[in-house]
Design a protein around this motif. Structure first.
Motif, mmCIF file in Angstrom:
data_model
loop_
_atom_site.group_PDB
_atom_site.id
_atom_site.type_symbol
_atom_site.label_atom_id
_atom_site.label_comp_id
_atom_site.label_asym_id
_atom_site.label_seq_id
_atom_site.Cartn_x
_atom_site.Cartn_y
_atom_site.Cartn_z
ATOM 1 N N UNK A 16 0.804 -1.218 0.000
ATOM 2 C CA UNK A 16 0.000 0.000 0.000
ATOM 3 C C UNK A 16 0.832 1.260 0.000
ATOM 4 N N UNK A 17 2.064 1.200 -0.489
ATOM 5 C CA UNK A 17 2.944 2.371 -0.528
ATOM 6 C C UNK A 17 2.766 3.145 -1.825
ATOM 7 N N UNK A 18 2.865 4.461 -1.754
ATOM 8 C CA UNK A 18 2.921 5.273 -2.952
ATOM 9 C C UNK A 18 4.323 5.163 -3.541
ATOM 10 N N UNK A 19 4.487 5.627 -4.776
ATOM 11 C CA UNK A 19 5.818 5.618 -5.379
ATOM 12 C C UNK A 19 6.784 6.479 -4.573
ATOM 13 N N UNK A 20 6.292 7.593 -4.037
ATOM 14 C CA UNK A 20 7.136 8.481 -3.231
ATOM 15 C C UNK A 20 7.607 7.778 -1.965
ATOM 16 N N UNK A 21 6.678 7.086 -1.282
ATOM 17 C CA UNK A 21 7.035 6.373 -0.058
ATOM 18 C C UNK A 21 8.022 5.240 -0.326
ATOM 19 N N UNK A 22 7.804 4.521 -1.420
ATOM 20 C CA UNK A 22 8.703 3.422 -1.772
ATOM 21 C C UNK A 22 10.092 3.962 -2.118
ATOM 22 N N UNK A 23 10.111 5.083 -2.853
ATOM 23 C CA UNK A 23 11.388 5.695 -3.215
ATOM 24 C C UNK A 23 12.177 6.093 -1.976
ATOM 25 N N UNK A 24 11.479 6.632 -0.972
ATOM 26 C CA UNK A 24 12.155 7.017 0.278
ATOM 27 C C UNK A 24 12.756 5.808 0.979
ATOM 28 N N UNK A 25 12.047 4.692 0.948
ATOM 29 C CA UNK A 25 12.553 3.478 1.600
ATOM 30 C C UNK A 25 13.764 2.907 0.860
ATOM 31 N N UNK A 26 13.813 3.165 -0.451
ATOM 32 C CA UNK A 26 14.919 2.652 -1.257
ATOM 33 C C UNK A 26 16.039 3.674 -1.424
ATOM 34 N N UNK A 28 16.037 6.407 -3.233
ATOM 35 C CA UNK A 28 16.179 6.814 -4.635
ATOM 36 C C UNK A 28 15.098 7.849 -4.949
ATOM 37 N N UNK A 29 15.145 8.433 -6.152
ATOM 38 C CA UNK A 29 14.147 9.408 -6.566
ATOM 39 C C UNK A 29 12.851 8.703 -6.968
ATOM 40 N N UNK A 32 12.588 7.413 -10.497
ATOM 41 C CA UNK A 32 13.239 6.138 -10.787
ATOM 42 C C UNK A 32 12.294 4.970 -10.548
ATOM 43 N N UNK A 33 11.473 5.067 -9.469
ATOM 44 C CA UNK A 33 10.489 4.012 -9.205
ATOM 45 C C UNK A 33 9.541 3.896 -10.393
ATOM 46 N N UNK A 34 9.091 5.054 -10.918
ATOM 47 C CA UNK A 34 8.219 5.042 -12.084
ATOM 48 C C UNK A 34 8.891 4.421 -13.293
ATOM 49 N N UNK A 35 10.167 4.743 -13.489
ATOM 50 C CA UNK A 35 10.908 4.197 -14.627
ATOM 51 C C UNK A 35 11.073 2.684 -14.500
ATOM 52 N N UNK A 36 11.327 2.211 -13.278
ATOM 53 C CA UNK A 36 11.466 0.765 -13.066
ATOM 54 C C UNK A 36 10.142 0.047 -13.324
ATOM 55 N N UNK A 37 9.050 0.617 -12.792
ATOM 56 C CA UNK A 37 7.745 -0.035 -12.931
ATOM 57 C C UNK A 37 7.275 -0.066 -14.382
ATOM 58 N N UNK A 38 7.631 0.971 -15.139
ATOM 59 C CA UNK A 38 7.243 1.015 -16.557
ATOM 60 C C UNK A 38 8.270 0.317 -17.438
ATOM 61 N N UNK A 39 9.292 -0.259 -16.779
ATOM 62 C CA UNK A 39 10.335 -1.025 -17.460
ATOM 63 C C UNK A 39 11.089 -0.187 -18.484
ATOM 64 N N UNK A 41 13.723 1.339 -17.316
ATOM 65 C CA UNK A 41 15.069 1.181 -16.769
ATOM 66 C C UNK A 41 15.088 -0.055 -15.881
ATOM 67 N N UNK A 42 16.268 -0.644 -15.714
ATOM 68 C CA UNK A 42 16.426 -1.831 -14.867
ATOM 69 C C UNK A 42 16.972 -1.388 -13.510
ATOM 70 N N UNK A 43 16.374 -1.851 -12.401
ATOM 71 C CA UNK A 43 16.872 -1.453 -11.073
ATOM 72 C C UNK A 43 18.338 -1.849 -10.894
ATOM 73 N N UNK A 44 19.083 -0.975 -10.222
ATOM 74 C CA UNK A 44 20.471 -1.293 -9.897
ATOM 75 C C UNK A 44 20.515 -2.438 -8.891
ATOM 76 N N UNK A 45 21.658 -3.122 -8.845
ATOM 77 C CA UNK A 45 21.802 -4.289 -7.983
ATOM 78 C C UNK A 45 21.534 -3.943 -6.524
ATOM 79 N N UNK A 46 22.072 -2.805 -6.047
ATOM 80 C CA UNK A 46 21.881 -2.442 -4.635
ATOM 81 C C UNK A 46 20.416 -2.146 -4.322
ATOM 82 N N UNK A 47 19.678 -1.607 -5.310
ATOM 83 C CA UNK A 47 18.247 -1.352 -5.131
ATOM 84 C C UNK A 47 17.496 -2.673 -5.026
ATOM 85 N N UNK A 48 17.829 -3.612 -5.901
ATOM 86 C CA UNK A 48 17.166 -4.918 -5.879
ATOM 87 C C UNK A 48 17.470 -5.657 -4.572
#
Length: 251
Positions: A16-26, A28-29, A32-39, A41-48
């Motif tokens: 139930x997290x927004x993209x902003x909340x998820x980005x804060x936990x990771x 990152x900006x 970037x979460x939007x770019x990953x979800x829309x494929x 861009x590929x998440x960096x190893x440390x993010x994964x």
């Protein structure tokens, strides 16, 4: 084939997290979460690796398995999903005060609604519910900051006089009021505040976009006021002096 973007979006929505909340936990900006979800861009190893740690899954599963086909990403999530299915409890999406202005434009947008945080209440019967955080003192003694949990009313004919509702209208946006239906004019609704300082007003029925019948009020617990005996005595003396002064003026 990598499922990283699809799984990232699925896991975020699972919590139930927004993209902003998820980005804060990771760390990152949000973009970037939007770019990953829309494929895009590929998440960096440390993010994964951070995502895998958050959801207790392996990097291999995150990359190569479609997690949305499973009941949940972890043992705790599987238990949670199982409990929801057994109890029939519906997820309630919360419209906080900061999102109230955007809700007027986004109430019919599945993407906007999907970004709202969710919670459940075990005492609720199955139904379509939404929660709204209210602002202001027009409905005192219900204080500002309270959360009104409402059940969707699909037909204005079901509105019962003097009951409380969260009303979304084109002119007023989101308001929490008592509602009166005008017997003579079916195309008008009168909205009343519990605080008598505020005057009632009318809205056109055709301008009402949504209406939710209030079923629960959630508010912060406040400590009971502690009265000092000498303070009470002083208040009584002050009132007596004011009454005496008024009597003298009248005489």
């Amino acid at each position: 084939m990598s499922f990283a973007g699809k799984n990232l979006k699925y896991l975020r929505k699972l919590r139930g997290w927004t993209q902003e909340e998820f980005a804060n936990k990771l760390s990152i900006k949000r973009s970037l979460v939007g770019a990953y979800e829309e494929e895009r861009a590929e998440p960096r190893l440390e993010v994964m690796e951070t995502i895998c740690h958050l959801f207790s899954i392996s990097l291999e599963d995150f990359l190569f398995k479609d997690l949305s086909e499973k009941t949940g990403g972890s043992y705790l999530e599987r238990r949670r999903s199982s409990k929801l299915l057994q109890s029939g409890s519906a997820e309630i999406r919360l419209v906080p005060m900061k999102a109230a202005a955007g809700y007027l434009n986004g109430y019919g947008d599945p993407e906007f609604i999907d970004e709202l945080n969710t919670f459940t209440l075990p005492m609720l019967a199955p139904g379509n519910y939404r929660a709204f955080e209210i602002l202001g003192d027009s409905m005192l003694p219900t204080p500002s900051g309270s959360v009104i949990v409402g059940e969707k009313v699909d037909n204005l004919e079901e509105v019962k006089n003097s009951n409380t509702y969260v009303v979304l209208s084109k002119q007023e946006g989101v308001v929490y009021k008592r509602v009166l239906r005008n017997a003579k004019s079916r195309n008008k609704l009168t909205l009343l505040s519990d605080n008598p300082v505020y005057e009632p007003y009318q809205v056109n029925a055709e301008d009402v976009l949504e209406i939710w019948r209030a079923v629960y009020i959630i508010q912060k617990a406040t400590p009971a006021p502690r009265w000092d005996v000498s303070q009470l005595a002083g208040m009584v003396n002050t009132l007596q002096e004011q009454v005496s002064s008024l009597k003298k003026k009248l005489n």
